[in-house]
Design an enzyme around this catalytic site. Sequence first.
Site, PDB file in Angstrom:
ATOM      1  N   LYS A  41     -24.560 -88.791 -66.717  1.00 29.82           N
ATOM      2  CA  LYS A  41     -24.153 -89.741 -67.754  1.00 29.82           C
ATOM      3  C   LYS A  41     -25.422 -90.081 -68.534  1.00 29.82           C
ATOM      4  O   LYS A  41     -25.826 -91.248 -68.659  1.00 29.82           O
ATOM      5  CB  LYS A  41     -23.506 -90.974 -67.091  1.00 29.82           C
ATOM      6  CG  LYS A  41     -22.844 -91.939 -68.053  1.00 29.82           C
ATOM      7  CD  LYS A  41     -21.586 -91.404 -68.713  1.00 29.82           C
ATOM      8  CE  LYS A  41     -21.074 -92.400 -69.745  1.00 29.82           C
ATOM      9  NZ  LYS A  41     -19.959 -91.856 -70.560  1.00 29.82           N
ATOM     10  N   TYR A  63     -25.184 -95.037 -53.587  1.00 35.30           N
ATOM     11  CA  TYR A  63     -24.762 -95.265 -52.200  1.00 35.30           C
ATOM     12  C   TYR A  63     -25.886 -95.867 -51.365  1.00 35.30           C
ATOM     13  O   TYR A  63     -25.634 -96.541 -50.374  1.00 35.30           O
ATOM     14  CB  TYR A  63     -24.329 -93.942 -51.539  1.00 35.30           C
ATOM     15  CG  TYR A  63     -22.889 -93.562 -51.763  1.00 35.30           C
ATOM     16  CD1 TYR A  63     -22.357 -93.483 -53.038  1.00 35.30           C
ATOM     17  CD2 TYR A  63     -22.059 -93.266 -50.678  1.00 35.30           C
ATOM     18  CE1 TYR A  63     -21.037 -93.112 -53.238  1.00 35.30           C
ATOM     19  CE2 TYR A  63     -20.747 -92.895 -50.863  1.00 35.30           C
ATOM     20  CZ  TYR A  63     -20.235 -92.820 -52.138  1.00 35.30           C
ATOM     21  OH  TYR A  63     -18.927 -92.451 -52.325  1.00 35.30           O
ATOM     22  N   ASP A  91     -18.486 -87.646 -55.398  1.00 32.01           N
ATOM     23  CA  ASP A  91     -17.403 -88.186 -54.581  1.00 32.01           C
ATOM     24  C   ASP A  91     -16.105 -88.156 -55.386  1.00 32.01           C
ATOM     25  O   ASP A  91     -15.064 -87.690 -54.921  1.00 32.01           O
ATOM     26  CB  ASP A  91     -17.741 -89.625 -54.165  1.00 32.01           C
ATOM     27  CG  ASP A  91     -16.652 -90.238 -53.309  1.00 32.01           C
ATOM     28  OD1 ASP A  91     -16.162 -89.556 -52.397  1.00 32.01           O
ATOM     29  OD2 ASP A  91     -16.275 -91.404 -53.561  1.00 32.01           O
TER      30      ASP A  91
HETATM   31  C1  IPM Z   1     -16.248 -88.743 -48.715  1.00 29.75           C
HETATM   32  C2  IPM Z   1     -15.740 -90.122 -48.417  1.00 29.75           C
HETATM   33  C3  IPM Z   1     -16.932 -90.997 -48.056  1.00 29.75           C
HETATM   34  C4  IPM Z   1     -17.824 -91.076 -49.261  1.00 29.75           C
HETATM   35  C5  IPM Z   1     -16.593 -92.404 -47.538  1.00 29.75           C
HETATM   36  C6  IPM Z   1     -15.563 -92.385 -46.445  1.00 29.75           C
HETATM   37  C7  IPM Z   1     -17.837 -93.112 -47.089  1.00 29.75           C
HETATM   38  O1  IPM Z   1     -15.003 -90.642 -49.465  1.00 29.75           O
HETATM   39  O2  IPM Z   1     -16.900 -88.137 -47.856  1.00 29.75           O
HETATM   40  O3  IPM Z   1     -16.006 -88.253 -49.823  1.00 29.75           O
HETATM   41  O4  IPM Z   1     -17.604 -91.909 -50.149  1.00 29.75           O
HETATM   42  O5  IPM Z   1     -18.777 -90.302 -49.324  1.00 29.75           O
HETATM   43 MN    MN Z   2     -14.663 -89.195 -51.085  1.00 31.75          MN
END
Ligand code: IPM
Ligand code: MN
Length: 389
Positions: free
Chosen positions: A191, A141, A247
């Site tokens: 992984k 991210y 996520d």
């Molecule tokens: C979450 C959401 C977020 C993420 C998005 C909206 C940026 O999916 O909080 O899980 O990917 O972290």
């Molecule tokens: Mn999410």
Amino acid sequence: MKARIAVLPGDGIGPEIVPQAVQILEAVAAQYGHTFEFHAADVGGAAIDKTGGPLPEETLKLAKESDAILLGAVGGTNWDGLVYEVRPERALLGLRERLGLYANLRPAKLYPILADASTLKPEVITGTDLLVVRELTGGIYFGKPKGIKKTADGERGVNTEVYTTAEIVRIAKVAFESARKRRKKVTSVDKANVLESSALWRRVVLDVAKGYPDVELEHLYVDNCAMQLIRNPRQFDVLVTTNLFGDILSDEAAMLTGSIGMLPSASLGSRVGAGGPVGLYEPIHGSAPDIAGRDLANPIGTIASAAMMLSYSFNLDKEAAAVERGIVRVLEQGYRTKDIRSPRAKVGAGGAPRVPVAPSNATGDGPPPEIIVGTKEMGRLIRQALTKA
Ligand code: IPM
Ligand code: MN
């Protein structure tokens, strides 16, 4: 106690569900003699429309000066065409990064009365009670290099999965500490058969585990973990994993509990710069633009997030437990928002009391009939259950 709470409703169903959680916190304050001060600000698409950016300085400042943050959801089709730097989602990523919220706790616990509401078989999900500890400020991210560049033969899109020892140590500690308060088992998900960053992850987690001899540790590859979650979720206590894997796995785990509308989350960290720990609380579901503005959204994920705030940010465990009991009580009385109604129950019109979910047995104590209610009514019922607790 006194606390200052930043309220960031955001987009879609956010402005419907957040007020329900705020009213629960107000009811808790009145009942237990606390003072909660609420300060609202724009975030996500709502902020883009007013100020041009998803995370205005004012909102960030308020968040930094607050003891805890309650957030609804961000995003919607209106803003889908925007470039990444200014999309509503950036507000979430910005808050996480700027506030140093590196640990995302996502408990997935099945309320037994909802075993029928999941798309999975009740006998598979019964007893599910796990906690996903997701690393939240690192990994792919945030890793660099990233971006899309033109090349001689078309474009090239890049993101980078990167973890340092320090980042892995601190999230692993959160997982082990959490496990100590639960069933003392940590499953680290990576992984490591393919990715170097995962090989380091596994090595560091093993090292941190030496400080927690009382906690059992196992490692799973993420593909296997995804399968195990729906094969036998009872095997899991605490799952610790990277930003991206967390996520994905937390959405999967949500379905074990009936509906993603039920699940709360806490994002914890140490304030960047001066100041103590800080926490942001939000449901794990999104802004659900398809049902926004129609009083259909399930406020329970947000209300349960407020309960997490009471316990994690304010150490008000008794109050948090009262909110959770309130939720259970209302569910046990048969009240449901649409997303958690039993697919096997017959539906009556307009929220009228309905046919029992299952035929009553001889003693007449089968499950109560399901009554479908809207967002506001669900909030009111939980508030009422709270004051009666
Ligand atoms: C979450 C959401 C977020 C993420 C998005 C909206 C940026 O999916 O909080 O899980 O990917 O972290
Ligand atoms: Mn999410």
